[in-house]
Scaffold this active site. Structure first.
Site, short mmCIF file in Angstrom:
data_model
loop_
_atom_site.label_atom_id
_atom_site.label_comp_id
_atom_site.label_asym_id
_atom_site.label_seq_id
_atom_site.Cartn_x
_atom_site.Cartn_y
_atom_site.Cartn_z
N LYS A 208 0.82 -1.21 0.00
CA LYS A 208 0.00 0.00 0.00
C LYS A 208 0.86 1.26 0.00
O LYS A 208 2.03 1.25 0.35
CB LYS A 208 -1.02 -0.05 1.15
CG LYS A 208 -2.14 -1.02 0.77
CD LYS A 208 -3.33 -1.04 1.66
CE LYS A 208 -4.38 -1.97 1.04
NZ LYS A 208 -5.48 -2.31 1.94
N ARG A 248 -3.70 -10.37 4.09
CA ARG A 248 -4.04 -10.39 2.67
C ARG A 248 -2.85 -9.79 1.93
O ARG A 248 -2.55 -8.61 2.10
CB ARG A 248 -5.31 -9.56 2.44
CG ARG A 248 -5.78 -9.47 1.01
CD ARG A 248 -6.99 -8.57 0.90
NE ARG A 248 -7.43 -8.45 -0.48
CZ ARG A 248 -6.90 -7.61 -1.37
NH1 ARG A 248 -5.91 -6.82 -1.02
NH2 ARG A 248 -7.36 -7.56 -2.59
N1 PMM Z 1 -7.39 -3.90 0.22
C1 PMM Z 1 -7.64 -3.86 -1.09
C2 PMM Z 1 -8.66 -4.65 -1.65
N2 PMM Z 1 -9.40 -5.48 -0.89
N3 PMM Z 1 -9.88 -6.40 1.21
C3 PMM Z 1 -9.66 -6.45 2.54
N4 PMM Z 1 -10.39 -7.27 3.31
N5 PMM Z 1 -8.69 -5.70 3.13
C4 PMM Z 1 -7.90 -4.84 2.43
O1 PMM Z 1 -7.06 -4.16 3.03
C5 PMM Z 1 -8.12 -4.73 1.03
C6 PMM Z 1 -9.14 -5.55 0.44
C7 PMM Z 1 -6.85 -2.95 -1.98
O2 PMM Z 1 -5.62 -3.52 -2.33
P1 PMM Z 1 -5.33 -4.25 -3.77
O3 PMM Z 1 -5.61 -3.23 -4.85
O4 PMM Z 1 -3.91 -4.65 -3.69
O5 PMM Z 1 -6.24 -5.43 -3.93
#
Ligand code: PMM
Length: 271
Positions: A208, A248
């Site tokens: 992030k 995640r």
């Molecule tokens: N962050 C992203 C997308 N989905 N879901 C959960 N539960 N927690 C998160 O912090 C989260 C998520 C955004 O990140 P990406 O673009 O790398 O998927």
């Protein structure tokens, strides 16, 4: 053993892996690879949630994720679906997904609680204040940890009222969603207060932008997305040490290795 959700964005525009797995075969191959590396679930998403992103319609989102979920499930890979839409969640569950990861914590779609309750599946309720297009101006808190905790407790109450079993609820502080870098650091430093809600906590810091900003070069340019892995691994270890249920992440192998080091250390401590 903390769980690992491997990120698989089947989108052209996600900040971290947008465009790389937009093709079905490439997406499925990457999901299978993450499972082989030790992911407990592959988290399949079809709508970018990067700050400022425009929405796609439900049919487009479903057309991106459902074929990939079908193939992954057929290959024996447990899948969570990253969606805020009940209709997409329902199709994903029909295709074999076993967890709904809802970055809106049920706020974006009033029907989501019913779909999840009927399916009897786990539901990740992430802290969220509004869609990506608007979330920058919603990053206003007097006490970010207390407010995120209270707003998550409200999401949990609504999920329970919709008939979702308490043991199916997972919460997530939602780093980067209506949060500044300072808010993300505060939440990371006080994960115990989110854990004290009494539900398993999922933590998503992988790649992030607050990490990119911390590691900015002398000109102030943020560290590029693909060079934030070591920082991500540090967040994995710190979150696991704090007691989260799972992380995640994009680089599954790195977090698996880091967690193995943490586990071996815990075992040695009790010898
Ligand atoms: N962050 C992203 C997308 N989905 N879901 C959960 N539960 N927690 C998160 O912090 C989260 C998520 C955004 O990140 P990406 O673009 O790398 O998927």
């Amino acid at each position: 053993m903390p769980r690992i959700l491997g990120v698989l964005n089947v989108t052209p525009d996600s900040f971290s892996d947008g465009g790389r797995y937009a093709d079905r075969d490439a997406a499925v191959a990457h999901g299978i690879r993450m499972r082989a590396q030790g992911a407990d679930y592959v988290d399949v998403g079809g709508e970018s949630t990067r700050p400022g992103a425009e929405r796609v319609d439900a049919a487009t989102e479903a057309a991106r994720v459902v074929p990939v979920i079908l193939d992954l499930v057929a290959a024996g890979v447990p899948v969570s679906v990253d969606t805020t839409r009940a209709a997409v969640a329902a199709q994903a569950l029909d295709a074999g997904a076993s967890i709904v990861n809802d970055v809106s914590g049920g706020l974006a779609d009033p029907v989501m609680g019913k779909v999840v309750a009927e399916a009897g599946c786990p539901w990740v309720l992430m802290h969220w204040r509004g869609h990506s297009r608007d979330m920058r101006q919603l990053a206003v808190y007097a006490d970010v940890v207390a407010e995120v905790r209270a707003e998550l407790a409200q999401r949990v109450d609504e999920a329970l009222a919709a008939g979702v079993a308490p043991e199916k609820i997972i919460v997530d502080p939602g780093l980067g969603f209506a949060k500044t870098a300072e808010h993300n650091w505060r939440l990371s430093a006080h994960l115990g207060e989110i854990i004290s809600l009494g539900y398993p906590v999922l933590f998503g810091a992988s790649r992030k932008s607050y990490l990119g900003r911390l590691l900015a070069d002398p000109h102030g340019d943020p560290r590029p997305v693909d060079q934030r892995e070591a920082a991500t691994l540090a967040t994995t270890v710190l979150a696991v040490q704090a007691g989260v249920w799972g992380v995640r992440v994009h680089d599954v192998q790195g977090s698996v290795d880091a967690i193995r080091v943490w586990e071996a250390t815990c075992r040695a401590r009790s010898r």
